[in-house]
Scaffold this active site. Structure first.
Site, mmCIF file in Angstrom:
data_model
loop_
_atom_site.group_PDB
_atom_site.id
_atom_site.type_symbol
_atom_site.label_atom_id
_atom_site.label_comp_id
_atom_site.label_asym_id
_atom_site.label_seq_id
_atom_site.Cartn_x
_atom_site.Cartn_y
_atom_site.Cartn_z
ATOM 1 N N ASP A 167 0.834 -1.205 0.000
ATOM 2 C CA ASP A 167 0.000 0.000 0.000
ATOM 3 C C ASP A 167 0.866 1.252 0.000
ATOM 4 O OD1 ASP A 167 -2.523 -1.272 0.116
ATOM 5 O OD2 ASP A 167 -2.198 -1.671 2.250
ATOM 6 N N SER A 412 -7.345 13.700 -39.047
ATOM 7 C CA SER A 412 -8.336 12.648 -39.258
ATOM 8 C C SER A 412 -8.666 12.499 -40.746
ATOM 9 C CB SER A 412 -9.581 12.938 -38.419
ATOM 10 O OG SER A 412 -10.421 11.809 -38.359
ATOM 11 N N ASP A 692 -6.425 10.416 -32.558
ATOM 12 C CA ASP A 692 -7.084 11.459 -33.329
ATOM 13 C C ASP A 692 -7.203 12.737 -32.499
ATOM 14 O OD1 ASP A 692 -9.007 13.033 -34.718
ATOM 15 O OD2 ASP A 692 -9.886 11.247 -35.600
#
Length: 861
Positions: A167, A412, A692
């Site tokens: 932890d 794109s 993108d």
């Protein structure tokens, strides 16, 4: 294995006395050197004790002293040379107070890890103190650092758990650059002024003198010298084919751990020359069979032969040779355009000057300093963006204005159009009717065959070949091949670097393709995103001022040097990156499903600003609570990218300059403090995660806003169906937050309700801001006119109806096949919208020329 000094037989007992004496002396000298220069602990514990490791080095007695460089002066106890900037950082972990218990029955079992990426990059660790909320370690660790680097030490307190993951209880980042040479500073890190939990650490910085180190830097990133270590393993006996595996490790090396059968193999390691590293050779499954060799002691350019005395015959001979690594950088560290781009612009200005003189009917030739830089900026939008860009470029050519353009940027879907066009080196000098017909064939064809068994088999074979060559496997590579099949009948062998031919005489604008680098998990693109630009000349990060030749993108780099060159990818694999819809996480998807401006408000506004005058020198993170763990789980669920793209990171291994954050070209992302934490930025990652740009802002404009490109006029071509100004307004807000000169985007309510074909945005009060001519995708006067000034007949009325609604349009981004009629309508509409605004275009070009004349007068000699 017997160690020197133990009461057990030694493998070199029978060696001549000089050999035994010199071996002992060598071990002692190496120990003294190693104790202070290696990033390790003074006391015994998890970090290890150097003496016990070095004394395992032995020399095989049958070798003559004359044949062994160790005894022929190879090591040379020469006086170290002075180097300004070399320092020894000592971190003494003292104690902690009031740490919360994670166990139900007992107190915590705590230890502390230390990591400094600019020093030997392996994590060091204190011993574990059992059952104590206030553990005392009192252990010192040493790091050799350079004062020109940003040296940020990360300390983490953990509660050891034998059954589950340890932890984390406390995390601290400390900037060692705040220390003066000779200063000893004691820090007490607490979670809050009133809190009981705290960690006490002492820091000390001392000046060192040592061999010179050459640094290459653009004042943002720093590349250090490399060393190469050649290792040859060989059996010393007659027995061959020994069983078992041997593992070799040089911490922080490019190659990482390497394995081979016992007694055989050649290995190569690249590592920073100034790091006091060691070669570790370990027999798998036999922890006691372990040899460590300090690399600092090896003579450069000479062969050193050692023996790894294993507990079973035959012995293993180790042959080592250290040499200088490559000195020349293969990563360009610079914030301006590369020499090739500058040479292109000089050629292109001649073409632009001639085109502007004719278009504007100027009475004289433009001088070079009077030629404005005009750029086309195209957004994404799938097949719609690709088709529309064809129509608009045809319109610019019809008006005689295409030769006025110096840059074209795409994102794109618009990158698909550019990739197609630039296969022809003379495309802008020709009628675009031919390329447009090819486009129509691909847009209207059936796409069912892309997933046919024969196609899937071809995809599998090509992906297997890429994996064999060394490209990381990821889903985006499959998407790239599917996307290519959607847009072409056959695979195209064209590559990005092939487009240089289209720029050789300045005959076409320079194309720049955009992508976004982000984190694979835990952060959204709004919290962390870095623009990456691709041109036929280079691929790189303007933020860091780091670029590589486009043909080397995808190859493996380390510390700015090319380590493994891979064959340049076909451009379809880059198109898969530029239009990477499948690297989205759930939180990115919310952006597409909601109002983008509202999403921006929710995630970006009201976040802490990161000013260049407020760089954090230390950071304290509190331990996660149960509520925090639940929140972390859902954050991971929302932000993990299940199909993330993966590309070898050419920034890997580079370090940050101590003043990187103040560099004027370092564009810090003000919505997050991550840019102020160099240990978490992209150079520490092995892979890039590119996607993108539409997941942040659907624009390809950022490359045009680099001050070194000095763009005067931007023709903004927007293909969004929802909101004619939405993405441009987001870009304006982005620029405002980043301090980038850009005109305010404030359309009137009337323009918002009824956008026209062309809108002009400028900022007379800011001469550095470019003029923006914005062309949204609208169907305005095209309904009534088939061509500028030519009214439609009643029979032509139907051809003027183009459905651009955001819900049921045939041009929605999910549509991959258009009907011939819809394709023709979109091509005619976008061409018309350009041609119908000839006067606005000419007016903007005149403004750009005037602006350039006013701001770029030649300086008197």
């Amino acid at each position: 294995m017997a160690m020197a000094g133990e009461n057990s037989p030694s493998r070199h007992e029978g060696a001549p006395a000089p050999v035994r004496v010199l071996t002992h002396f060598l071990g002692r000298w190496l120990t003294q050197e190693w104790a202070w220069c290696l990033g390790g602990a003074e006391e015994a514990g998890p970090a290890g004790t150097p003496l016990a490791l070095v004394e395992k080095l032995t020399v095989l007695s049958p070798w003559s002293c004359a044949s062994c460089p160790i005894f022929s002066g190879g090591f040379g106890l020469m006086a170290p040379a002075k180097v300004p900037g070399a320092c020894l950082l000592t971190v003494r972990v003292l104690q902690a107070h009031g740490l919360p218990s994670r166990d139900l029955v007992t107190s915590s079992d705590c230890y502390v890890t230390l990591w400094l990426p600019t020093a030997p990059s392996h994590r060091l660790q204190t011993r574990t103190v059992r059952n104590s909320r206030s553990p005392i370690w009192n252990q010192s660790f040493h790091f050799r650092v350079h004062s020109q680097l940003k040296n940020v030490v990360e300390l983490k307190v953990f509660d050891q758990d034998l059954l589950t993951k340890d932890d984390p209880m406390l995390s601290v980042l400390f900037d060692a650059g705040t220390l003066r040479v000779g200063e000893i500073r004691r820090e007490s890190f607490s979670l809050s002024p009133q809190g009981e939990e705290r960690l006490e650490v002492e820091f000390r910085l001392q000046s060192l003198t040592d061999c010179a180190e050459q640094l290459a830097s653009n004042d943002i990133l720093v590349a250090r010298e490399l060393s190469c270590l050649h290792v040859q393993l060989e059996d010393t006996g007659d027995q061959k084919g020994s069983k078992g595996t041997v593992q070799l490790v040089v911490p922080g090396s490019f190659e990482g751990p390497q394995e081979a059968p016992v007694g055989t193999g050649s290995f190569l390691f690249h590592y920073p020359a100034s790091w006091e590293q060691e070669l570790s050779i370990r027999l798998q499954g036999a922890p006691q069979e372990h040899l460590k060799v300090p690399l600092r002691a090896l003579p450069c350019g000479q062969v050193v032969r050692l023996v790894f005395p294993t507990s079973q015959e035959p012995l293993m001979r180790v042959e080592l040779r250290k040499e200088e690594g490559p000195r020349e950088l293969d990563v360009r560290l610079g914030c301006g355009p590369c020499p090739e781009e500058q040479a292109f612009l000089s050629r292109r200005k001649q073409v632009v000057a001639t085109a502007l003189k004719q278009a504007l009917q100027l009475d004289r030739d433009l001088q070079e300093h009077e030629v404005p830089v005009v750029a086309v900026m195209a957004t994404g939008g799938g097949i719609r963006a690709m088709t529309s860009l064809y129509g608009q470029l045809a319109g610019l050519r019809e008006l005689g204005l295409l030769d006025c353009i110096s840059y074209i940027t795409g994102a794109s879907g618009s990158t698909w159009a550019l990739a197609n066009l630039y296969e022809d080196p003379e495309w802008s000098q020709k009628d675009l009717a031919g390329p447009t017909e090819l486009l129509k064939t691909q847009v209207t064809k059936s796409k069912l065959g892309v997933l046919a068994p024969s196609q899937l088999q071809r995809y599998r074979q090509e992906l297997a070949e890429r994996a064999r060559l060394g490209y990381p496997a990821c889903f985006t590579n499959l998407w790239a091949l599917i996307n290519e099949a959607l847009l072409h009948d056959q695979p195209h062998e064209h590559k990005l670097s092939d487009q240089r031919e289209a720029l050789s005489r300045g005959q076409n604008p320079l194309p720049i393709y955009c992508a976004l680098n982000t984190k694979e998990q835990s952060l959204t693109t709004f919290e962390f995103g870095e623009w990456v630009e691709f041109s036929p000349y280079e691929v790189g990060f303007p933020k860091y001022g780091a670029f590589i030749p486009s043909e080397l993108f995808g190859s493996e780099f380390f510390m700015g040097r090319l380590m493994k060159r891979l064959p340049e990818s076909r451009i379809c694999f880059l198109e898969g990156i530029w239009s990477n819809l499948y690297a989205a996480n759930l939180q990115d998807s919310l952006y597409w499903a909601s109002e983008p401006s509202e999403f921006w408000d929710h995630w970006v506004q009201n976040r802490a600003s990161l000013d260049k005058e407020q760089v954090p020198i230390l950071k304290v993170e509190e331990p996660p609570t149960m509520a925090g763990r639940i929140a972390e789980f859902f954050t991971d669920l929302l932000t993990r990218r299940p199909l993330a793209q993966a590309t070898h990171n050419f920034l890997r291994g580079l370090h940050f300059h101590r003043d990187y954050f103040q560099h004027p070209h370092f564009s810090a992302w003000k919505a997050t403090k991550l840019d102020g934490l160099p240990n978490q930025l992209s150079p520490v990652e092995h892979l890039l995660c590119l996607l993108d740009v539409g997941y942040l802002i659907n624009t390809s404009c950022p490359p045009l806003l680099q001050p070194t490109r000095d763009v005067d006029l931007i023709l903004s071509l927007d293909y969004n169906l929802h909101g004619a100004f939405q993405q441009l307004q987001l870009l304006g807000r982005f620029c405002q937050e980043q301090g980038i000169p850009f005109p305010p985007i404030a359309p009137s309510p009337e323009q918002q309700r009824q956008p026209q074909e062309c809108h002009t945005f400028s900022d007379p009060a800011c001469p550095e801001a470019p003029l923006v001519l914005h062309f949204p995708l609208v169907n305005d006067s095209f309904r009534e006119y088939s061509a500028p000034g030519v009214r439609r007949t009643p029979e032509e009325k139907e051809a003027g109806e183009v459905n651009l609604s955001s819900s049921d349009s045939p041009y929605h981004y999910t549509k991959v096949t258009y009907s011939p009629e819809d394709t023709d309508r979109l091509l005619r509409l976008t061409r018309y919208n350009i041609c119908n605004n000839r006067e606005q275009l000419l007016g903007a070009l005149r403004q750009a020329v005037q602006r350039r004349r006013q701001r770029r007068q030649p300086k008197p000699s």
